[in-house]
Design a protein around this motif. Structure first.
Motif, short mmCIF file in Angstrom:
data_model
loop_
_atom_site.label_atom_id
_atom_site.label_comp_id
_atom_site.label_asym_id
_atom_site.label_seq_id
_atom_site.Cartn_x
_atom_site.Cartn_y
_atom_site.Cartn_z
N SER A 66 39.05 20.44 44.11
CA SER A 66 37.68 20.94 43.96
C SER A 66 37.49 21.72 42.67
O SER A 66 36.45 22.36 42.49
N ASN A 67 38.50 21.70 41.79
CA ASN A 67 38.39 22.37 40.50
C ASN A 67 38.03 23.85 40.69
O ASN A 67 37.12 24.37 40.04
N SER A 68 38.75 24.51 41.61
CA SER A 68 38.41 25.89 41.92
C SER A 68 39.65 26.72 42.21
O SER A 68 40.75 26.18 42.40
N TYR A 69 39.44 28.02 42.24
CA TYR A 69 40.47 28.98 42.60
C TYR A 69 39.95 29.83 43.76
O TYR A 69 38.75 30.01 43.91
N TYR A 70 40.89 30.36 44.50
CA TYR A 70 40.57 31.24 45.62
C TYR A 70 41.48 32.46 45.52
O TYR A 70 42.71 32.32 45.47
N ILE A 71 40.88 33.65 45.47
CA ILE A 71 41.69 34.87 45.45
C ILE A 71 42.19 35.09 46.87
O ILE A 71 41.40 35.40 47.77
N ASP A 72 43.46 34.89 47.04
CA ASP A 72 44.09 35.12 48.33
C ASP A 72 44.20 36.62 48.57
O ASP A 72 43.79 37.13 49.62
N TYR A 73 44.73 37.33 47.60
CA TYR A 73 44.86 38.79 47.66
C TYR A 73 44.79 39.34 46.25
O TYR A 73 45.31 38.75 45.31
N ILE A 74 44.15 40.48 46.14
CA ILE A 74 44.20 41.26 44.91
C ILE A 74 44.39 42.70 45.34
O ILE A 74 43.75 43.16 46.29
N TYR A 85 41.20 49.39 36.71
CA TYR A 85 42.17 48.29 36.62
C TYR A 85 41.71 47.06 37.40
O TYR A 85 41.91 45.93 36.94
N GLY A 86 41.11 47.25 38.55
CA GLY A 86 40.63 46.12 39.34
C GLY A 86 39.54 45.35 38.61
O GLY A 86 39.57 44.12 38.53
N THR A 87 38.60 46.07 38.05
CA THR A 87 37.51 45.44 37.29
C THR A 87 38.07 44.68 36.09
O THR A 87 37.70 43.53 35.84
N ASN A 88 38.98 45.31 35.36
CA ASN A 88 39.57 44.65 34.19
C ASN A 88 40.41 43.44 34.60
O ASN A 88 40.42 42.42 33.89
N ALA A 89 41.11 43.54 35.72
CA ALA A 89 41.91 42.40 36.19
C ALA A 89 41.02 41.21 36.53
O ALA A 89 41.34 40.07 36.19
N ILE A 90 39.89 41.46 37.17
CA ILE A 90 38.95 40.38 37.49
C ILE A 90 38.42 39.74 36.21
O ILE A 90 38.32 38.52 36.10
N LYS A 91 38.07 40.56 35.23
CA LYS A 91 37.58 40.03 33.94
C LYS A 91 38.65 39.16 33.28
O LYS A 91 38.35 38.07 32.78
N LEU A 92 39.89 39.63 33.26
CA LEU A 92 40.99 38.84 32.67
C LEU A 92 41.18 37.54 33.45
O LEU A 92 41.39 36.48 32.85
N LEU A 93 41.11 37.62 34.76
CA LEU A 93 41.26 36.43 35.59
C LEU A 93 40.17 35.41 35.27
O LEU A 93 40.46 34.23 35.05
N LEU A 94 38.92 35.87 35.21
CA LEU A 94 37.81 34.96 34.93
C LEU A 94 37.90 34.37 33.53
O LEU A 94 37.68 33.17 33.34
N ASN A 95 38.22 35.17 32.53
CA ASN A 95 38.22 34.72 31.14
C ASN A 95 39.45 33.92 30.74
O ASN A 95 39.36 33.05 29.86
N ASN A 96 40.62 34.20 31.34
CA ASN A 96 41.86 33.60 30.87
C ASN A 96 42.47 32.57 31.81
O ASN A 96 43.28 31.76 31.36
N ILE A 97 42.13 32.62 33.08
CA ILE A 97 42.75 31.70 34.03
C ILE A 97 41.71 30.78 34.66
O ILE A 97 41.81 29.57 34.59
N VAL A 98 40.68 31.37 35.23
CA VAL A 98 39.66 30.58 35.91
C VAL A 98 38.81 29.80 34.91
O VAL A 98 38.52 28.62 35.12
N LYS A 99 38.40 30.46 33.86
CA LYS A 99 37.58 29.90 32.79
C LYS A 99 36.33 29.24 33.34
O LYS A 99 35.47 29.92 33.86
N LYS A 101 36.07 27.10 35.87
CA LYS A 101 36.19 26.66 37.25
C LYS A 101 35.51 27.66 38.18
O LYS A 101 35.16 28.76 37.78
N LEU A 102 35.36 27.28 39.41
CA LEU A 102 34.77 28.13 40.43
C LEU A 102 35.82 29.10 40.96
O LEU A 102 36.97 28.73 41.16
N LEU A 103 35.43 30.35 41.19
CA LEU A 103 36.31 31.34 41.79
C LEU A 103 35.70 31.80 43.10
O LEU A 103 34.55 32.24 43.13
N CYS A 104 36.47 31.72 44.16
CA CYS A 104 36.01 32.13 45.49
C CYS A 104 36.84 33.30 45.99
O CYS A 104 38.02 33.40 45.69
N ILE A 105 36.18 34.16 46.73
CA ILE A 105 36.86 35.26 47.39
C ILE A 105 36.17 35.50 48.72
O ILE A 105 34.95 35.32 48.83
N GLU A 106 36.94 35.88 49.70
CA GLU A 106 36.41 36.17 51.02
C GLU A 106 36.74 37.63 51.34
O GLU A 106 37.87 38.07 51.17
#
Length: 126
Positions: A66-74, A85-99, A101-106
């Motif tokens: 599905s061309n997506s990622y799911y945050i299992d745990y952060i 740190y949490g905010t910056n980690a999410i920004k790094l995740l979106l900009n460098n890994i997810v790019k 693609k879709l990112l899902c979290i529950e």
């Protein structure tokens, strides 16, 4: 600050106890299930590093179909919380890994009797 992809062995040795301590037992996944999804190439582990200190971790599932990622745990380790740190980690995740693609979290529904649930909702919706 950076996200560093690590192997399951490093996660087990350096962060698994933090995972056990941070997340309630009913929210934890069985270790054998984590190993299975890692071996299948689904589960990815990232340590969150700032100035050579591990400040947290992300367990991320990649769904190639599905061309997506799911945050299992952060998690940000308790001594580093409320410092951005949490905010910056999410920004790094979106900009460098997810790019692109879709990112899902529950997350659980906010519960007035559990302030942490309200903090989590506010963090992810801001």
């Amino acid at each position: 600050m950076e996200l560093v992809n690590i192997k399951i062995e490093e996660f087990k040795d350096s962060l698994y106890n933090e995972y056990i301590n941070i997340f309630p037992l009913d929210e934890q996944r069985d270790w054998n299930n984590i190993i299975r999804t890692y071996n299948e190439g689904i589960e990815k582990f990232y340590k969150i590093v700032n100035e050579n200190n591990i400040v947290g971790f992300i367990m991320l599932e990649e769904n190639i179909n599905s061309n997506s990622y799911y945050i299992d745990y952060i998690a940000i380790l308790p001594q580093y919380r409320n410092k951005g740190y949490g905010t910056n980690a999410i920004k790094l995740l979106l900009n460098n890994i997810v790019k692109d693609k879709l990112l899902c979290i529950e997350i659980e529904s906010p519960n007035i009797d559990n302030y942490e649930t309200i903090k989590r909702r506010d963090f992810y919706t801001s």
